[in-house]
Scaffold this motif. Sequence first.
Motif, PDB file in Angstrom:
ATOM      1  N   GLU A  71       0.856  -1.179   0.000  1.00  0.00           N
ATOM      2  CA  GLU A  71       0.000   0.000   0.000  1.00  0.00           C
ATOM      3  C   GLU A  71       0.900   1.239   0.000  1.00  0.00           C
ATOM      4  O   GLU A  71       1.819   1.346   0.818  1.00  0.00           O
ATOM      5  N   PHE A  72       0.649   2.179  -0.913  1.00  0.00           N
ATOM      6  CA  PHE A  72       1.457   3.379  -1.054  1.00  0.00           C
ATOM      7  C   PHE A  72       0.731   4.556  -0.396  1.00  0.00           C
ATOM      8  O   PHE A  72      -0.430   4.836  -0.706  1.00  0.00           O
ATOM      9  N   LEU A  73       1.432   5.264   0.521  1.00  0.00           N
ATOM     10  CA  LEU A  73       0.837   6.370   1.256  1.00  0.00           C
ATOM     11  C   LEU A  73       1.768   7.578   1.226  1.00  0.00           C
ATOM     12  O   LEU A  73       2.980   7.430   1.355  1.00  0.00           O
ATOM     13  N   ARG A  74       1.188   8.760   1.059  1.00  0.00           N
ATOM     14  CA  ARG A  74       1.965  10.005   0.974  1.00  0.00           C
ATOM     15  C   ARG A  74       2.117  10.623   2.365  1.00  0.00           C
ATOM     16  O   ARG A  74       1.197  10.615   3.168  1.00  0.00           O
ATOM     17  N   VAL A  75       3.309  11.169   2.642  1.00  0.00           N
ATOM     18  CA  VAL A  75       3.564  11.847   3.915  1.00  0.00           C
ATOM     19  C   VAL A  75       3.151  13.305   3.796  1.00  0.00           C
ATOM     20  O   VAL A  75       3.566  14.013   2.867  1.00  0.00           O
ATOM     21  N   ARG A  76       2.312  13.757   4.733  1.00  0.00           N
ATOM     22  CA  ARG A  76       1.802  15.130   4.715  1.00  0.00           C
ATOM     23  C   ARG A  76       2.719  16.083   5.471  1.00  0.00           C
ATOM     24  O   ARG A  76       2.926  17.229   5.067  1.00  0.00           O
ATOM     25  N   GLU A  77       3.302  15.618   6.580  1.00  0.00           N
ATOM     26  CA  GLU A  77       4.010  16.523   7.481  1.00  0.00           C
ATOM     27  C   GLU A  77       5.044  15.729   8.267  1.00  0.00           C
ATOM     28  O   GLU A  77       4.878  14.528   8.520  1.00  0.00           O
ATOM     29  N   THR A  78       6.134  16.400   8.653  1.00  0.00           N
ATOM     30  CA  THR A  78       7.140  15.776   9.514  1.00  0.00           C
ATOM     31  C   THR A  78       7.291  16.614  10.784  1.00  0.00           C
ATOM     32  O   THR A  78       7.156  17.843  10.754  1.00  0.00           O
ATOM     33  N   ARG A  79       7.596  15.929  11.897  1.00  0.00           N
ATOM     34  CA  ARG A  79       7.783  16.633  13.163  1.00  0.00           C
ATOM     35  C   ARG A  79       8.977  16.040  13.905  1.00  0.00           C
ATOM     36  O   ARG A  79       9.117  14.822  13.990  1.00  0.00           O
ATOM     37  N   MET A  80       9.809  16.928  14.456  1.00  0.00           N
ATOM     38  CA  MET A  80      10.986  16.516  15.228  1.00  0.00           C
ATOM     39  C   MET A  80      10.853  17.051  16.652  1.00  0.00           C
ATOM     40  O   MET A  80      11.037  18.248  16.887  1.00  0.00           O
ATOM     41  N   MET A  88      15.755  11.277  15.273  1.00  0.00           N
ATOM     42  CA  MET A  88      14.384  10.775  15.289  1.00  0.00           C
ATOM     43  C   MET A  88      13.450  11.807  14.684  1.00  0.00           C
ATOM     44  O   MET A  88      13.568  12.996  14.946  1.00  0.00           O
ATOM     45  N   ILE A  89      12.525  11.326  13.857  1.00  0.00           N
ATOM     46  CA  ILE A  89      11.530  12.206  13.245  1.00  0.00           C
ATOM     47  C   ILE A  89      10.227  11.424  13.098  1.00  0.00           C
ATOM     48  O   ILE A  89      10.240  10.202  12.905  1.00  0.00           O
ATOM     49  N   PHE A  90       9.113  12.138  13.224  1.00  0.00           N
ATOM     50  CA  PHE A  90       7.792  11.518  13.079  1.00  0.00           C
ATOM     51  C   PHE A  90       7.168  11.977  11.767  1.00  0.00           C
ATOM     52  O   PHE A  90       7.217  13.165  11.419  1.00  0.00           O
ATOM     53  N   LEU A  91       6.577  11.026  11.037  1.00  0.00           N
ATOM     54  CA  LEU A  91       5.926  11.307   9.764  1.00  0.00           C
ATOM     55  C   LEU A  91       4.421  11.172   9.931  1.00  0.00           C
ATOM     56  O   LEU A  91       3.933  10.141  10.418  1.00  0.00           O
ATOM     57  N   LEU A  92       3.676  12.210   9.545  1.00  0.00           N
ATOM     58  CA  LEU A  92       2.213  12.186   9.583  1.00  0.00           C
ATOM     59  C   LEU A  92       1.699  11.962   8.170  1.00  0.00           C
ATOM     60  O   LEU A  92       2.076  12.685   7.238  1.00  0.00           O
ATOM     61  N   LEU A  93       0.863  10.949   7.996  1.00  0.00           N
ATOM     62  CA  LEU A  93       0.396  10.561   6.669  1.00  0.00           C
ATOM     63  C   LEU A  93      -0.773  11.418   6.207  1.00  0.00           C
ATOM     64  O   LEU A  93      -1.544  11.950   7.017  1.00  0.00           O
ATOM     65  N   ASP A  94      -0.902  11.522   4.870  1.00  0.00           N
ATOM     66  CA  ASP A  94      -2.029  12.242   4.273  1.00  0.00           C
ATOM     67  C   ASP A  94      -3.353  11.656   4.731  1.00  0.00           C
ATOM     68  O   ASP A  94      -4.317  12.376   5.014  1.00  0.00           O
ATOM     69  N   LYS A  95      -3.411  10.322   4.766  1.00  0.00           N
ATOM     70  CA  LYS A  95      -4.606   9.617   5.199  1.00  0.00           C
ATOM     71  C   LYS A  95      -4.171   8.357   5.939  1.00  0.00           C
ATOM     72  O   LYS A  95      -3.086   7.823   5.688  1.00  0.00           O
ATOM     73  N   PRO A  96      -4.981   7.872   6.861  1.00  0.00           N
ATOM     74  CA  PRO A  96      -4.603   6.658   7.594  1.00  0.00           C
ATOM     75  C   PRO A  96      -4.508   5.468   6.642  1.00  0.00           C
ATOM     76  O   PRO A  96      -5.206   5.408   5.623  1.00  0.00           O
ATOM     77  N   MET A  97      -3.631   4.536   6.971  1.00  0.00           N
ATOM     78  CA  MET A  97      -3.534   3.334   6.164  1.00  0.00           C
ATOM     79  C   MET A  97      -4.792   2.503   6.351  1.00  0.00           C
ATOM     80  O   MET A  97      -5.520   2.657   7.327  1.00  0.00           O
ATOM     81  N   SER A  98      -5.067   1.620   5.378  1.00  0.00           N
ATOM     82  CA  SER A  98      -6.333   0.896   5.354  1.00  0.00           C
ATOM     83  C   SER A  98      -6.468  -0.085   6.504  1.00  0.00           C
ATOM     84  O   SER A  98      -7.562  -0.353   6.990  1.00  0.00           O
ATOM     85  N   MET A  99      -5.334  -0.642   6.976  1.00  0.00           N
ATOM     86  CA  MET A  99      -5.378  -1.582   8.090  1.00  0.00           C
ATOM     87  C   MET A  99      -5.013  -0.865   9.386  1.00  0.00           C
ATOM     88  O   MET A  99      -4.097  -0.042   9.409  1.00  0.00           O
ATOM     89  N   ASN A 100      -5.746  -1.167  10.437  1.00  0.00           N
ATOM     90  CA  ASN A 100      -5.530  -0.498  11.718  1.00  0.00           C
ATOM     91  C   ASN A 100      -4.381  -1.179  12.466  1.00  0.00           C
ATOM     92  O   ASN A 100      -4.585  -1.921  13.427  1.00  0.00           O
ATOM     93  N   LEU A 101      -3.158  -0.923  12.001  1.00  0.00           N
ATOM     94  CA  LEU A 101      -1.979  -1.571  12.563  1.00  0.00           C
ATOM     95  C   LEU A 101      -1.131  -0.572  13.330  1.00  0.00           C
ATOM     96  O   LEU A 101      -1.019   0.590  12.936  1.00  0.00           O
ATOM     97  N   ALA A 102      -0.510  -1.043  14.385  1.00  0.00           N
ATOM     98  CA  ALA A 102       0.439  -0.220  15.148  1.00  0.00           C
ATOM     99  C   ALA A 102       1.288  -1.144  15.999  1.00  0.00           C
ATOM    100  O   ALA A 102       0.809  -2.168  16.506  1.00  0.00           O
ATOM    101  N   ALA A 103       2.556  -0.801  16.131  1.00  0.00           N
ATOM    102  CA  ALA A 103       3.438  -1.575  16.990  1.00  0.00           C
ATOM    103  C   ALA A 103       3.021  -1.407  18.447  1.00  0.00           C
ATOM    104  O   ALA A 103       2.568  -0.337  18.856  1.00  0.00           O
ATOM    105  N   THR A 104       3.176  -2.472  19.212  1.00  0.00           N
ATOM    106  CA  THR A 104       2.893  -2.414  20.649  1.00  0.00           C
ATOM    107  C   THR A 104       4.157  -1.991  21.375  1.00  0.00           C
ATOM    108  O   THR A 104       5.147  -2.726  21.395  1.00  0.00           O
ATOM    109  N   LEU A 105       4.120  -0.785  21.950  1.00  0.00           N
ATOM    110  CA  LEU A 105       5.282  -0.273  22.675  1.00  0.00           C
ATOM    111  C   LEU A 105       5.305  -0.875  24.067  1.00  0.00           C
ATOM    112  O   LEU A 105       4.292  -0.858  24.772  1.00  0.00           O
TER     113      LEU A 105
END
Length: 529
Positions: free
Chosen positions: A347-356, A363-380
């Motif tokens: 699945e191809f997703l565009r990055v809207r914004e970056t935050r440091m 370390m940098i955080f990338l905010l996507l244009d739209k959420p990915m289709s699957m509700n996935l996230a690593a368990t911290l």
Amino acid sequence: MNQIRDFNFSFTTAAIRVVFRDDEGVQRQVAVSGVYICNLLDLNDPGFVFTISSVLASKEVATDERCAFYMATSDHVTSDTIFWSPIDYSTSTDLFHLRSFISSFCKNASGTFRFRPSSTDLSIPSFLAVFRPQRRLSPSRPFTFSAPVSSGTRVYIEGAPFAIESPALFLGFQMRGSISFIDDTTGVILSDARYLDGMEGSAVVIDDDNQVSVGIVAGALQKVNGEGEVLVIYPWSSIVDAISQQLYIPPHSLSDLNESMINIKDASGFKPIVSKLFVMDIAPKLTTDTGLMKQTVVCIYVYAANGRTRSWGSGILLSPSTIVTNHHVVPSVTETSRVVVVTADKEFLRVRETRMPFEGLDMIFLLLDKPMSMNLAATLTTENNIQRGEPVISVGYGLFSAVATRTGAPLLSRGFISSIVNLPLTAYSGVENSMLAVSACCWNGSSGGGIYSCSTGHLLGMITSNAKTEHKKIYPQLGFIIPVSLIKLGFDSIANTSQVFDKIELEPRVKRIWKMQPTHSAVLLKTKL
């Protein structure tokens, strides 16, 4: 009608030695590893020896009357002598799919690889060679096959590297590793285990169960610029397919097999043996589900204004619309460039914004244009008691990118936590993990990927760099990791949706440790003599 023939197979690993004279009449010797298999229920059958080598197994060499072939196992070694038993060339099979897979990586979008052994010429086919011993040998343990298993599976490789130089030392030589990648189309397996000269033809066996084999070593793919390599393994399931296509298929059922059909020299009777062997398809279960780990690591591409890829790296999904990665993966994103994220499901997703959120931390955080289709996230992990020696798995797009592979899957490697540095993260916090070092492979391109606990599957940290000497030699087995304590601190600070957020001032020693600068005072204690 003949009786139904029973099969009960055992195996041992061996060195295959070829003695020949070159064009100038000088006698030469080379050796590779091999796998010897025989049927325990037929004491008259000498069995078969397998190897993969375009050098030894090419028809030009194997059919040359000037060549003589021998094999030896660890049982052939005494305190004074090594006995080499003669073997006869039986047949060889072109492994077209293996050659196609190797060729696709020797020039692709992720940079140029070379295939080892270096004597292998990709312009000629890679061969599976089958030999027949002139007398029956002693196998060491039961043998069953398994189809390729999940990435992350622990394996050991047993063979005979350097069998010409020191066979007494290297017959039955073992190395540990893990399955890093499986190509869905060809079944070819990549591993983080190290390649040694002459290891082609070695048995690859599932660790903790030394009678289940998944394939044979074919060689190694090595990045030309020295960034790292992966071991190439050809699975038994594909080997059977290759044999089946070449060998004569008798129009009889197993109940019609007779002695001559099994024992003929050209191995045309081998297919029914192999077919019987594959009736039992063992698929060992992993204690850790690596599927979710692979799903939560993405490939990050930075494209220039002309649309060409400038670089790629890895990232970790912290939410369906937020990714954490290293700043050096996306170092200079401008309005004329763009960042695209590719998931393991392509699945191809565009990055809207970056935050440091931090100054002085990669370390940098990338905010996507739209959420990915699957509700996935690593368990911290919510614990701060990560221990030295804890088994871990690295997950990242090292050496080659998602688009460069057919499956889009990242490479996996098993290891353990080698070292931990604990420091206060800020002026107002207690002592927490500020840096980890791991032995799981972290190749170039793995930056921004994840380090996960083998026991819980939780994210423990982010791959940031590996060791490099002043002479630019890279050590993938020493990776430096930003721990999850810092990831959580940064993630919490950017959780609000506003464009403005307060940057966090890290404790100076945290910045210094990531620059490999001294962080502690040295106190020299006096000793009374």
